[in-house]
Every structure is written in C-alpha cells, then in structure tokens.
Design a protein around this motif. Structure first.
Motif, PDB file in Angstrom:
ATOM      1  N   ALA A 128      -7.898   2.683  -0.704  1.00 54.76           N
ATOM      2  CA  ALA A 128      -7.895   4.141  -0.793  1.00 54.76           C
ATOM      3  C   ALA A 128      -6.587   4.633  -1.417  1.00 54.76           C
ATOM      4  O   ALA A 128      -5.512   4.101  -1.143  1.00 54.76           O
ATOM      5  CB  ALA A 128      -8.090   4.757   0.580  1.00 54.76           C
ATOM      6  N   GLY A 129      -6.709   5.645  -2.266  1.00 59.37           N
ATOM      7  CA  GLY A 129      -5.522   6.269  -2.843  1.00 59.37           C
ATOM      8  C   GLY A 129      -4.860   5.492  -3.951  1.00 59.37           C
ATOM      9  O   GLY A 129      -3.680   5.705  -4.227  1.00 59.37           O
ATOM     10  N   THR A 130      -5.594   4.595  -4.626  1.00 60.40           N
ATOM     11  CA  THR A 130      -4.950   3.754  -5.634  1.00 60.40           C
ATOM     12  C   THR A 130      -5.541   3.873  -7.033  1.00 60.40           C
ATOM     13  O   THR A 130      -5.108   3.158  -7.934  1.00 60.40           O
ATOM     14  CB  THR A 130      -5.018   2.267  -5.208  1.00 60.40           C
ATOM     15  N   LEU A 131      -6.523   4.748  -7.252  1.00 64.68           N
ATOM     16  CA  LEU A 131      -7.093   4.870  -8.587  1.00 64.68           C
ATOM     17  C   LEU A 131      -6.056   5.477  -9.521  1.00 64.68           C
ATOM     18  O   LEU A 131      -5.568   6.583  -9.275  1.00 64.68           O
ATOM     19  CB  LEU A 131      -8.345   5.743  -8.556  1.00 64.68           C
ATOM     20  N   PRO A 132      -5.675   4.789 -10.587  1.00 66.80           N
ATOM     21  CA  PRO A 132      -4.633   5.300 -11.492  1.00 66.80           C
ATOM     22  C   PRO A 132      -5.000   6.660 -12.081  1.00 66.80           C
ATOM     23  O   PRO A 132      -6.133   6.901 -12.485  1.00 66.80           O
ATOM     24  CB  PRO A 132      -4.577   4.231 -12.592  1.00 66.80           C
ATOM     25  N   GLY A 133      -4.020   7.548 -12.111  1.00 67.46           N
ATOM     26  CA  GLY A 133      -4.203   8.839 -12.763  1.00 67.46           C
ATOM     27  C   GLY A 133      -4.736   9.952 -11.893  1.00 67.46           C
ATOM     28  O   GLY A 133      -4.712  11.114 -12.299  1.00 67.46           O
ATOM     29  N   TYR A 134      -5.203   9.629 -10.670  1.00 64.77           N
ATOM     30  CA  TYR A 134      -5.723  10.705  -9.817  1.00 64.77           C
ATOM     31  C   TYR A 134      -4.624  11.182  -8.859  1.00 64.77           C
ATOM     32  O   TYR A 134      -3.954  10.367  -8.213  1.00 64.77           O
ATOM     33  CB  TYR A 134      -6.940  10.240  -9.009  1.00 64.77           C
ATOM     34  N   PRO A 135      -4.417  12.507  -8.702  1.00 63.41           N
ATOM     35  CA  PRO A 135      -3.356  13.042  -7.834  1.00 63.41           C
ATOM     36  C   PRO A 135      -3.778  13.073  -6.364  1.00 63.41           C
ATOM     37  O   PRO A 135      -4.191  14.103  -5.836  1.00 63.41           O
ATOM     38  CB  PRO A 135      -3.154  14.460  -8.381  1.00 63.41           C
ATOM     39  N   TYR A 136      -3.684  11.957  -5.696  1.00 65.22           N
ATOM     40  CA  TYR A 136      -4.087  11.866  -4.290  1.00 65.22           C
ATOM     41  C   TYR A 136      -3.138  12.651  -3.382  1.00 65.22           C
ATOM     42  O   TYR A 136      -1.978  12.916  -3.722  1.00 65.22           O
ATOM     43  CB  TYR A 136      -4.080  10.411  -3.837  1.00 65.22           C
ATOM     44  N   SER A 137      -3.648  12.975  -2.206  1.00 66.93           N
ATOM     45  CA  SER A 137      -2.803  13.570  -1.179  1.00 66.93           C
ATOM     46  C   SER A 137      -1.841  12.504  -0.655  1.00 66.93           C
ATOM     47  O   SER A 137      -2.072  11.301  -0.794  1.00 66.93           O
ATOM     48  CB  SER A 137      -3.667  14.087  -0.024  1.00 66.93           C
ATOM     49  N   GLU A 138      -0.744  12.945  -0.056  1.00 69.63           N
ATOM     50  CA  GLU A 138       0.228  12.004   0.493  1.00 69.63           C
ATOM     51  C   GLU A 138      -0.395  11.134   1.566  1.00 69.63           C
ATOM     52  O   GLU A 138       0.000   9.981   1.754  1.00 69.63           O
ATOM     53  CB  GLU A 138       1.424  12.764   1.059  1.00 69.63           C
ATOM     54  N   THR A 139      -1.389  11.674   2.258  1.00 69.47           N
ATOM     55  CA  THR A 139      -2.049  10.917   3.323  1.00 69.47           C
ATOM     56  C   THR A 139      -2.696   9.650   2.787  1.00 69.47           C
ATOM     57  O   THR A 139      -2.637   8.589   3.421  1.00 69.47           O
ATOM     58  CB  THR A 139      -3.116  11.790   4.011  1.00 69.47           C
ATOM     59  N   LEU A 140      -3.337   9.754   1.622  1.00 66.71           N
ATOM     60  CA  LEU A 140      -4.050   8.591   1.090  1.00 66.71           C
ATOM     61  C   LEU A 140      -3.177   7.692   0.225  1.00 66.71           C
ATOM     62  O   LEU A 140      -3.508   6.523   0.024  1.00 66.71           O
ATOM     63  CB  LEU A 140      -5.269   9.034   0.287  1.00 66.71           C
ATOM     64  N   THR A 141      -2.084   8.221  -0.276  1.00 70.52           N
ATOM     65  CA  THR A 141      -1.192   7.386  -1.078  1.00 70.52           C
ATOM     66  C   THR A 141      -0.564   6.328  -0.170  1.00 70.52           C
ATOM     67  O   THR A 141       0.116   6.641   0.794  1.00 70.52           O
ATOM     68  CB  THR A 141      -0.086   8.225  -1.726  1.00 70.52           C
ATOM     69  N   GLY A 142      -0.827   5.090  -0.474  1.00 70.68           N
ATOM     70  CA  GLY A 142      -0.304   4.019   0.360  1.00 70.68           C
ATOM     71  C   GLY A 142      -1.153   3.727   1.579  1.00 70.68           C
ATOM     72  O   GLY A 142      -0.733   3.000   2.486  1.00 70.68           O
ATOM     73  N   SER A 143      -2.361   4.278   1.641  1.00 71.30           N
ATOM     74  CA  SER A 143      -3.242   4.044   2.782  1.00 71.30           C
ATOM     75  C   SER A 143      -3.643   2.579   2.870  1.00 71.30           C
ATOM     76  O   SER A 143      -3.733   1.869   1.863  1.00 71.30           O
ATOM     77  CB  SER A 143      -4.497   4.909   2.651  1.00 71.30           C
ATOM     78  N   ALA A 144      -3.925   2.134   4.083  1.00 70.50           N
ATOM     79  CA  ALA A 144      -4.353   0.752   4.302  1.00 70.50           C
ATOM     80  C   ALA A 144      -5.870   0.612   4.262  1.00 70.50           C
ATOM     81  O   ALA A 144      -6.398  -0.495   4.363  1.00 70.50           O
ATOM     82  CB  ALA A 144      -3.822   0.257   5.643  1.00 70.50           C
ATOM     83  N   ILE A 145      -6.583   1.720   4.088  1.00 72.18           N
ATOM     84  CA  ILE A 145      -8.051   1.685   4.101  1.00 72.18           C
ATOM     85  C   ILE A 145      -8.570   0.988   2.846  1.00 72.18           C
ATOM     86  O   ILE A 145      -8.129   1.272   1.734  1.00 72.18           O
ATOM     87  CB  ILE A 145      -8.627   3.110   4.178  1.00 72.18           C
ATOM     88  N   ILE A 146      -9.492   0.066   3.038  1.00 76.71           N
ATOM     89  CA  ILE A 146     -10.197  -0.570   1.938  1.00 76.71           C
ATOM     90  C   ILE A 146     -11.636  -0.076   1.987  1.00 76.71           C
ATOM     91  O   ILE A 146     -12.303  -0.194   3.016  1.00 76.71           O
ATOM     92  CB  ILE A 146     -10.172  -2.113   2.041  1.00 76.71           C
ATOM     93  N   TRP A 147     -12.145   0.500   0.875  1.00 79.94           N
ATOM     94  CA  TRP A 147     -13.490   1.053   0.887  1.00 79.94           C
ATOM     95  C   TRP A 147     -14.541  -0.057   0.858  1.00 79.94           C
ATOM     96  O   TRP A 147     -14.526  -0.935   0.001  1.00 79.94           O
ATOM     97  CB  TRP A 147     -13.695   1.999  -0.288  1.00 79.94           C
ATOM     98  N   SER A 148     -15.422   0.012   1.850  1.00 75.88           N
ATOM     99  CA  SER A 148     -16.498  -0.968   2.014  1.00 75.88           C
ATOM    100  C   SER A 148     -17.674  -0.241   2.640  1.00 75.88           C
ATOM    101  O   SER A 148     -17.589   0.949   2.960  1.00 75.88           O
ATOM    102  CB  SER A 148     -16.047  -2.102   2.927  1.00 75.88           C
TER     103      SER A 148
END
Length: 453
Positions: free
Chosen positions: A399-419
């Motif tokens: 979560a929060g790692t797609l290049p170029g998208y302005p994520y919220s601070e909450t998701l930047t560096g999140s440990a969530i893996i989408w599954s």
C-alpha cells in the motif's frame, strides 16, 4: 487534451457536493456513493463559432463547476478527479493541492483563481507560476465561492453553516454565523457592500459587510436552496434568482422581498444556475438533465431542452461574450453549446456509466467494482486521471507505493500488502477503521473506492 466538435463521451463520477443534490448546492461525496474528490481545471477558451459545438476533454471525473474569466475568456472547471488543471490551448498542466473533492472554482482575475472542496479548505492559485496557498478555517466542506467586485475579498459557503470572508491578498478570515444548516451559495452585490447567502435551511440572508452583520432575510423556502444568482439593470441589483431542492427556480425582488416569478417543471432538484454577462439571460440545470434558458427582460422561457440523457446538470457558465453556454454533468467533459442553436444538438451523457448500470446486468464481482471502485480507480496500467491510484496489478503490491500517486502520509510507508484477504478486510471494516487517517472522506459502501488512497 483535444477539443472535438460533435463528439460525446461520459464523465466518470457520481458525486456532487452534499449541498447540490441533498438540499444543498454541491453533493460531492454523498450522491452516488458518497465519494468525493473533485478537481478543478482551468481551460483557455477556444473560440466557438456560431453553429459549432465543442467538447473540452481531459478530466477523469464529473464536472462540478465551471467559471469563465471576463478578462481573458478562459474557462475554469471543477471536476471529480482530485486535481487542478491549467490549460494552455489544448495542452493541460495539472496542479495538485486539494486532498478531497473540489466543488467550486472562481477566477479572481486573469492571473489568479480560487477553488474549494470537501477538504474544508480554499486554495488560491497563481495561474502563471502554478504556486498555491491553502486557506483553512472552515470545519466542513466548502461548496460555494464568490469574489467581490474589487477582487479584494473572497466569500465562501460551507456546510459548517458559516460564511467565510477571506482577504484575497492575505490575512485572517472573518466568519459570519446565522444559518441553521449548511450554506450552499454566496453572492456579492454589485457595489461590494453587501453579501447574499443561501442555505440548506431554506433561507436567503442579506449581510451588511461594513458591519459584518445580518441585515435581513430576503426569502424563506420550505426546501433547501442549492444555487443562487443576482441580476438587475445597469449598476443596480434588483432581482435574485435561486434554485431549490423541490425543483423550483424562483425570482425575488431584492428590495421588497416579493416573489416575482416561479419556474417549475416537476424536475428536481435545481443544481446549476448562471446569468449571462450582459444579464439578459438566466440558465438553469436540473437533476433530470434539462437546461432551461429564460430571458430576464420579459421572464419568458427561450429554450428548454434535455441536455443529458443520463444524469444531472451540475455546472453552467456563459462565455465572455454570452454566445456560448458551457455545461457539465455526469460525464468528464465540458460541453460548449452555441446559445443560438442550443436545442439543435444531440444531448450529452447518452450512455450509462458503469457505476449506474443495473445490478442484474452484472456479476456480483463486477457489480461491487462498478458501484464501489470504478468512480475513483481504473484497471488499466496508466490509470487515467482518476481520483485514486490504478488497481492494475494490485495484488502483491505494498500500500502507498505506486509511483507518481500523491498518497496520504498514513499510507506512505504502510506495511499493508494488498491481497484477497486485506481487500476483503477493507470492505468489512471500511477505510476509517482499516486505515485510520487516510484521505478517504466516505465510509462503508465506498470502502474500496477511497481506502486504497
């Protein structure tokens, strides 16, 4: 993005700010899924020759508001794609700033504009440099704006039931309280000394700006008032027009408060209102996709036509010379109709957007994506200009790692893996609980639509 004559396409979105469809002007995150992220785009106006129909394309969501610069003729549009676009000819330059739906945009002058939205903020834009300044103070979404005749003050209408007065050159705001529910629209008098405000509480108030106090109530309506405009002859404001949730457009004498004319077609609500630069015409847009043009000299209906086969008309504005009417609705396109031939062209929004298709026509998975995800997310690799990041190759992505998208601070560096498991949990818990502090402004039914941002 091209401007193509006689072409039709859809505006992906289903929201408006709350004021617009729910007894208020802009419905932004409540209407068709309570999702909200509107972007504003400034478009250099292309000349519209009489008889030519044009479309302005580039947004990734519905058109929420349109404004035209009286100095340059440029067009500004507020949309659902969470960005600000500055157009030079046909090439847009996108400006990012709002954290949620942008509901309204106004030119201050040829070089400056102001926008406001569901993030409770106003943003002042320098259209030459692209720099911006955020104005904060409201505690609920902002759905209406007006600029004083001398361009020194910006008035804002918010669902915190207050009117904000902001010095355009900088300084602390002043807030006017008196309405008992959200304020949907504001308008300055031509001399700049008074301000009108319209509210979900059904009232229109007149404010004395020299005293920062309420002067009187112009009218009270049994239904919420969504939009409002001021008009008159010469330099004098003599009448006020407003559109309400019950589908009535009413003309009121400002001095006496008398109701002069009512226009009602059993098409509700009235969501857009515009007065031509010379004051000779009043245009309205409703929830059934109709545009009505009235001559203000005689108060006779000049044109009443179905401008959209699917969805409402949320935005209207006349060109600088008054010969073209710009309109926006459920599609992500600004339509520009020559006023002289307004009813001679095919309507916009001729196809049903994915999120409005009948449930029985889709499988369960397709239905869930259409209703809860497609308004903000694409499945293609490029993602288009959607409010949220693309879901292309989502499984296995952090979560929060797609290049170029302005994520919220909450998701930047999140440990969530989408599954399958984490997305299921997002649906079950809703983004407020699964990812507290994310940019999501809605809950429950639109979990996937915004929880991934």
């Amino acid at each position: 993005m091209p401007v193509e004559p006689l072409r039709f396409r859809i505006i992906s979105s289903f929201c408006v700010s709350p004021a617009r469809v729910f007894a208020g002007r802009h419905l932004s995150a409540w209407r068709l899924g309570r999702v909200a992220v509107v972007a504003i785009s400034t478009l250099c106006a292309l000349p519209a020759v009489a008889g030519d129909f044009q479309t302005l394309k580039g947004h990734g969501g519905p058109i929420m508001d349109i404004d035209v610069s009286l100095e340059s003729g440029a067009v500004a549009s507020a949309s659902f794609d969470n960005s600000v676009g500055l157009w030079q000819g046909r090439t847009p330059r996108w400006l990012e700033g709002h954290a949620a739906a942008v509901n309204v945009v106004k030119f201050i002058d040829a070089r400056r504009a102001v926008s406001a939205g569901d993030d409770n903020s106003l943003i002042l834009w320098d259209l030459e440099s692209g720099s911006s300044k955020r104005l904060e103070g409201h505690t609920a979404k902002v759905v209406g704006l007006a600029v004083s005749p001398d361009r020194s003050v910006i008035a804002s209408a918010s669902w915190d039931a207050r009117v904000g007065l902001w010095p355009a050159g900088g300084g602390d705001p002043v807030f006017l309280g008196g309405h008992t529910a959200g304020v949907n629209a504001v308008a300055f008098s031509r001399d700049g000394g008074r301000l009108f405000s319209a509210s979900v509480d059904g009232s229109i108030k007149l404010w004395d700006l020299s005293k920062r106090s309420e002067q009187r109530v112009i009218d009270r309506n049994g239904f919420g008032i969504n939009v409002m405009a001021i008009g008159g002859e010469g330099d004098t404001d003599t009448w006020l027009a407003y559109g309400s949730q019950d589908g009535v457009t009413r003309i009121v004498d400002i001095g006496s408060g008398d109701r002069l004319h009512d226009f009602a077609f059993e098409r509700r609500p009235i969501l857009a209102l515009a007065v031509s630069p010379d004051g000779s015409r009043l245009a309205t847009g409703d929830g059934h996709g109709f545009i009505t043009v009235v001559k203000t000299g005689s108060w006779e209906i000049e044109t009443d036509f179905r401008a959209a086969l699917k969805g409402p008309i949320w935005a209207l504005a006349f060109s600088r010379d008054g010969t073209v009417l710009h309109a926006g609705g459920i599609e992500n396109i600004v339509y520009s109709w020559p006023l002289a031939d307004l009813a001679d062209f095919e309507p916009m929004a001729t196809e049903t957007p994915q999120f409005l298709r009948k449930p029985e026509d889709m499988s369960n998975g397709e239905r869930q994506f259409a209703r809860k995800c497609s308004i903000c997310h694409a499945l293609s690799a490029d993602g288009g200009r959607k409010a949220g990041p693309t879901l292309y190759n989502i499984f296995g992505r952090r979560a929060g790692t797609l290049p170029g998208y302005p994520y919220s601070e909450t998701l930047t560096g999140s440990a969530i893996i989408w599954s399958e498991e984490t997305i299921d949990q997002l649906f079950l818990d809703g983004p407020d609980h699964f990812i507290p502090g994310s940019k999501c402004r809605c809950s429950g039914s639109c979990a996937t639509a915004t929880g991934l941002t």
